[in-house]
Design a protein around this motif. Structure first.
Motif, PDB file in Angstrom:
ATOM      1  N   TYR A 103      33.972  10.416  80.457  1.00 25.47           N
ATOM      2  CA  TYR A 103      33.889  11.872  80.442  1.00 25.47           C
ATOM      3  C   TYR A 103      32.470  12.344  80.742  1.00 25.47           C
ATOM      4  O   TYR A 103      32.258  13.269  81.529  1.00 25.47           O
TER       5      TYR A 103
ATOM      6  N   GLN B  43      31.398  14.565  84.071  1.00 25.86           N
ATOM      7  CA  GLN B  43      30.757  15.873  83.974  1.00 25.86           C
ATOM      8  C   GLN B  43      29.392  15.886  84.650  1.00 25.86           C
ATOM      9  O   GLN B  43      28.988  16.879  85.256  1.00 25.86           O
TER      10      GLN B  43
ATOM     11  N   GLU C 154      39.234  11.903  87.254  1.00 20.16           N
ATOM     12  CA  GLU C 154      39.135  13.239  86.663  1.00 20.16           C
ATOM     13  C   GLU C 154      38.702  14.263  87.711  1.00 20.16           C
ATOM     14  O   GLU C 154      39.251  15.362  87.801  1.00 20.16           O
TER      15      GLU C 154
ATOM     16  N   GLU D 159      40.782  17.439  89.627  1.00 21.68           N
ATOM     17  CA  GLU D 159      40.235  18.790  89.637  1.00 21.68           C
ATOM     18  C   GLU D 159      40.103  19.350  91.048  1.00 21.68           C
ATOM     19  O   GLU D 159      39.888  20.543  91.243  1.00 21.68           O
TER      20      GLU D 159
ATOM     21  N   PRO E 234      35.362  22.653  80.411  1.00 22.59           N
ATOM     22  CA  PRO E 234      35.535  21.436  79.630  1.00 22.59           C
ATOM     23  C   PRO E 234      34.429  21.266  78.589  1.00 22.59           C
ATOM     24  O   PRO E 234      33.277  21.666  78.802  1.00 22.59           O
TER      25      PRO E 234
ATOM     26  N   SER F  23      30.627  20.191  79.330  1.00 17.59           N
ATOM     27  CA  SER F  23      30.250  20.499  80.705  1.00 17.59           C
ATOM     28  C   SER F  23      28.919  21.244  80.712  1.00 17.59           C
ATOM     29  O   SER F  23      28.513  21.845  79.722  1.00 17.59           O
TER      30      SER F  23
END
Length: 249
Positions: free
Chosen positions: A19, A23, A63, A67, A208, A211
Motif C-alpha cells: 500500500y 501510494q 492497485e 485505479e 485513500p 495518500s
C-alpha cells in the motif's frame, strides 16, 4: 526507451508495504512533468528501487492498474495512462484579495463549531488565551462537488460573537474577518508541507488512507501584530498548488 523515474520513500514496516509503495508511485505519477516518459521500469527494477519483493511490487502495481493510472502489456511493459494527470488545481497566490478570490469559488459546509482549548502546537500564537473559537468546514469544488480540503480555523474568542455562521458557508474566513467583522489584516504567513492522509482526512476528502495530502497552516495578523486566526487546512494533493512570486525590487 527511457523509463519514468519514481520518487523514493522511507517505508514504515508497521504498515502494508504494497500500500505504501502504491501510494508513493501514485503520487509520483500524478505529479510528473508532461515531458516525463510514460513507460515504467520493470517490476524487478521497481522492487529494487523501493526495497521490496517482486510480489509486493506486483500487488502495488495491481492497485494502480485497477485505479486506471497504468496499463500493463505482456512483453511490452507497464505504461502510465496519458490522461492520468492532476485535475485543475486550487492556487494560492500572494495577496489577501487573491486568496479571497480563489477560496470563494468553493462550496463550504460547516461541520462543527464551538470553543476549544488552544492546541499545544498553536500556543505561541495565542499567549495567555486558554480557549479559542473553533470552526471546522469542508470545502468542495463549486462545479463538480468534489471535496478539495477541510479546514479548522482557530479564532480569538472575543471575535466569535461577531461571526455569522451563514457567512462562513458563503465566504472564506479571511473575507469574514476583514469585510464583516471589520478587522484590519496586515499580513498572512503560510506554511505548506507534505503529509499522509489520516483516517479523518481520508474520509472527508474521499481519498485513500495514507495518500499524499498538503498540510497548510495560515497565520493571520492584524496591524498591531496580534494573531486573529490560525487556519489549519488539509488539501487533496491533486487539487492544490502553491505559487510564490518574489519581487526583485
Amino acid at each position: 526507451m527511457t523509463s519514468f523515474a519514481p520518487d523514493s520513500i522511507v517505508l514504515n514496516r508497521k504498515l502494508p508495504l504494497w500500500y505504501q509503495v502504491s501510494q508513493s508511485l501514485r503520487a509520483s505519477i500524478l505529479g510528473r512533468s508532461p515531458r516525463d516518459p510514460l513507460r515504467l521500469p520493470t517490476e524487478e527494477q521497481l522492487a529494487g528501487h523501493y526495497g521490496v519483493s517482486v510480489l509486493t511490487m506486483r500487488q502495488a502495481l495491481k492497485e494502480l492498474e485497477d485505479e486506471g493510472l497504468i496499463t500493463r502489456h505482456r512483453r511490452r511493459g507497464t505504461f502510465i495512462e496519458p490522461d492520468a494527470r492532476r485535475g485543475s488545481p486550487v492556487r494560492l497566490l500572494g495577496s489577501v484579495d487573491a486568496i479571497v478570490a480563489q477560496q470563494s469559488g468553493m462550496k463550504a459546509e460547516l461541520l462543527d463549531h464551538g470553543t476549544a482549548p488552544v492546541p499545544s502546537e498553536l500556543a505561541e500564537y495565542f499567549p495567555r488565551v486558554p480557549e479559542v473559537a473553533l470552526y471546522h468546514r469542508l470545502r468542495c469544488d463549486g462545479k463538480t462537488g468534489e471535496p478539495t480540503n477541510h479546514a479548522r480555523n482557530y479564532i480569538r474568542p472575543e471575535l466569535a460573537g461577531r461571526i455569522d455562521l451563514d457567512d462562513l458557508v458563503r465566504w472564506p474566513m479571511t473575507k469574514v474577518l476583514r469585510d464583516v467583522v471589520g478587522m484590519d489584516i496586515s499580513r498572512i504567513t503560510d506554511t505548506v508541507e507534505a503529509r499522509l492522509a489520516d483516517p479523518e482526512t481520508a474520509r472527508l476528502l474521499e481519498v485513500p488512507l495514507l495518500s499524499p495530502i498538503l498540510h497548510y497552516t495560515g497565520i493571520t495578523y492584524d496591524t498591531d501584530g496580534r494573531v486573529l486566526d490560525v487556519a489549519v487546512i488539509h488539501y487533496r494533493g491533486d487539487r492544490f498548488s502553491f505559487t510564490v512570486t518574489l519581487d526583485a525590487t
